[in-house]
Design a protein around this motif. Structure first.
Motif, short mmCIF file in Angstrom:
data_model
loop_
_atom_site.label_atom_id
_atom_site.label_comp_id
_atom_site.label_asym_id
_atom_site.label_seq_id
_atom_site.Cartn_x
_atom_site.Cartn_y
_atom_site.Cartn_z
N UNK A 117 0.84 -1.19 0.00
CA UNK A 117 0.00 0.00 0.00
C UNK A 117 0.89 1.25 0.00
N UNK A 118 0.93 2.02 -1.07
CA UNK A 118 1.63 3.30 -1.03
C UNK A 118 0.96 4.24 -0.03
N UNK A 119 1.74 4.93 0.78
CA UNK A 119 1.23 5.90 1.74
C UNK A 119 1.43 7.31 1.21
N UNK A 120 0.64 8.23 1.73
CA UNK A 120 0.65 9.60 1.23
C UNK A 120 1.86 10.38 1.75
N UNK A 121 2.51 11.08 0.85
CA UNK A 121 3.48 12.11 1.20
C UNK A 121 2.94 13.41 0.61
N UNK A 122 2.72 14.39 1.46
CA UNK A 122 2.07 15.63 1.03
C UNK A 122 2.98 16.42 0.10
N UNK A 123 2.42 16.88 -1.00
CA UNK A 123 3.18 17.64 -1.99
C UNK A 123 3.80 18.87 -1.33
N UNK A 124 5.05 19.12 -1.70
CA UNK A 124 5.75 20.28 -1.19
C UNK A 124 6.51 20.07 0.11
N UNK A 125 6.34 18.90 0.74
CA UNK A 125 7.04 18.63 1.99
C UNK A 125 8.43 18.04 1.77
N UNK A 152 7.55 5.04 8.70
CA UNK A 152 6.92 6.34 8.47
C UNK A 152 7.95 7.43 8.18
N UNK A 153 7.46 8.53 7.66
CA UNK A 153 8.28 9.69 7.28
C UNK A 153 9.27 10.07 8.38
N UNK A 154 10.46 10.48 7.97
CA UNK A 154 11.54 10.77 8.92
C UNK A 154 11.81 12.25 9.12
N UNK A 155 10.98 13.12 8.54
CA UNK A 155 11.21 14.55 8.71
C UNK A 155 10.93 14.99 10.14
N UNK A 159 3.90 16.21 10.00
CA UNK A 159 2.90 16.41 8.95
C UNK A 159 2.61 15.14 8.16
N UNK A 160 3.62 14.53 7.57
CA UNK A 160 3.41 13.32 6.79
C UNK A 160 3.13 12.10 7.66
N UNK A 161 3.79 12.02 8.80
CA UNK A 161 3.56 10.88 9.69
C UNK A 161 2.11 10.80 10.14
N UNK A 162 1.50 11.94 10.42
CA UNK A 162 0.10 11.94 10.87
C UNK A 162 -0.81 11.41 9.77
N UNK A 163 -0.58 11.85 8.55
CA UNK A 163 -1.37 11.34 7.42
C UNK A 163 -1.13 9.84 7.25
N UNK A 164 0.11 9.43 7.34
CA UNK A 164 0.47 8.03 7.09
C UNK A 164 -0.06 7.09 8.18
N UNK A 165 0.03 7.49 9.44
CA UNK A 165 -0.47 6.60 10.50
C UNK A 165 -1.99 6.49 10.43
N UNK A 166 -2.65 7.54 10.00
CA UNK A 166 -4.11 7.47 9.81
C UNK A 166 -4.46 6.50 8.68
N UNK A 167 -3.66 6.52 7.62
CA UNK A 167 -3.88 5.58 6.51
C UNK A 167 -3.60 4.14 6.95
N UNK A 168 -2.52 3.95 7.67
CA UNK A 168 -2.15 2.61 8.15
C UNK A 168 -3.24 2.03 9.05
N UNK A 169 -3.69 2.81 10.02
CA UNK A 169 -4.71 2.30 10.95
C UNK A 169 -6.04 2.08 10.23
N UNK A 170 -6.36 2.93 9.26
CA UNK A 170 -7.60 2.74 8.51
C UNK A 170 -7.58 1.43 7.72
N UNK A 171 -6.44 1.10 7.16
CA UNK A 171 -6.30 -0.15 6.39
C UNK A 171 -6.42 -1.37 7.30
N UNK A 191 3.68 11.17 21.49
CA UNK A 191 3.53 12.04 20.32
C UNK A 191 2.15 11.85 19.72
N UNK A 192 1.68 12.80 18.92
CA UNK A 192 0.37 12.64 18.26
C UNK A 192 0.29 11.40 17.39
N UNK A 193 1.42 11.02 16.77
CA UNK A 193 1.43 9.84 15.91
C UNK A 193 1.16 8.57 16.72
#
Length: 257
Positions: A117-125, A152-155, A159-171, A191-193
């Motif tokens: 499953x590809x996870x989201x990386x927000x454009x511009x990040x 998950x994202x290493x920045x 920002x990206x980790x929150x989107x990605x963990x939501x996708x992972x848990x949803x799946x 952490x929020x993640x």
């Protein structure tokens, strides 16, 4: 987008493996590069960690496949699977250095199905693309288990980790099988993640031992978790292997209820 790679029963068939307990190893292997030896790739050192733990399931992050930096003829997931006599699934995160780089799952259990499953990386990040890898395993006693691995994202920002963990848990949260999810989440307890992870999964530890850096570790960002109520934690440990990678490996023994 879900990429289904199909059914597979590669690797040895396990006739004596026990449904319970299930020995799980989670390890960011740093492309098998010991941090103390610049440029060196030491697959045998990683293989020894796996051999010493003797796990049923291994979840690996930062795995190189046919890259110039690790050897164009080297498939790290395949090499580690061969050395431990396991089946494996490698899921590409990115193309890198003439080859591929991503996560992998190794197991002694027969693999029924593999998915990436590809996870989201927000454009511009400028975040590096990430994936979730899953395998459906056949356990003794006509039981099945879904195992998932991610990195998950290493920045610095979440920002990206929150989107990605939501996708992972949803799946994973509504799967019809018990789930074990593990990986390098690049986020510490509190952490929020991790708070989002904890809404849907139970971690094998609370106040977890630190996993990074290997010398004088200060944070735990590598976690093993599972479907709430489906497992009992019989053991959790952070293994003090300081040579092979820049992360300490995490080991849990789980009893399927």
């Amino acid at each position: 987008m879900v990429i289904i790679l199909g059914a597979c029963s590669a690797g040895k068939t396990v006739t004596s493996a026990k449904t319970s307990p299930i020995n799980v190893l989670c390890y960011n292997i740093h492309v098998a590069n010991p941090p103390s030896v610049k440029g060196k790739k030491d697959i045998p050192a990683i293989a020894k960690v796996i051999s010493d733990v003797n796990p049923d399931i291994v979840l690996l992050q930062e795995v190189d496949v046919h890259t110039a930096r690790s050897g164009k003829d080297i498939h790290q997931a395949e090499e580690l699977a061969k050395s431990s006599k396991m089946a494996y699934f490698f899921a590409k995160g990115i193309d890198h250095d003439g080859g591929e780089y991503g996560v992998a799952i190794l197991t002694h259990y027969p693999i029924i199905e593999k998915k990436r499953y590809p996870l989201t990386t927000i454009a511009g990040t400028n975040g590096e693309p990430r994936v979730l890898a899953t395998v459906l395993l056949q356990l003794p006693g006509n039981k099945r288990l879904l195992v998932a691995c991610t990195h998950l994202d290493a920045q610095r920002g979440d920002t990206n980790r929150l989107v990605q963990i939501k996708e992972v848990t949803a799946i994973l949260k509504d799967q019809p099988y018990p789930v074990i999810l593990a990986g390098d989440l690049n986020a510490p307890e509190g952490s929020p993640v991790i708070d989002i992870l904890d809404q849907y999964f139970t971690r094998s530890c609370k106040d977890c031992g630190f996993t990074i850096p290997v010398e004088n570790p200060r944070r735990c960002i590598d976690f093993i978790s599972f479907t709430p109520g489906k497992f009992e934690v019989q053991k959790h440990q952070v293994i003090q292997e300081k040579y092979a990678s820049d992360h300490l490996p995490v080991n849990a023994v789980l009893r399927l209820k």
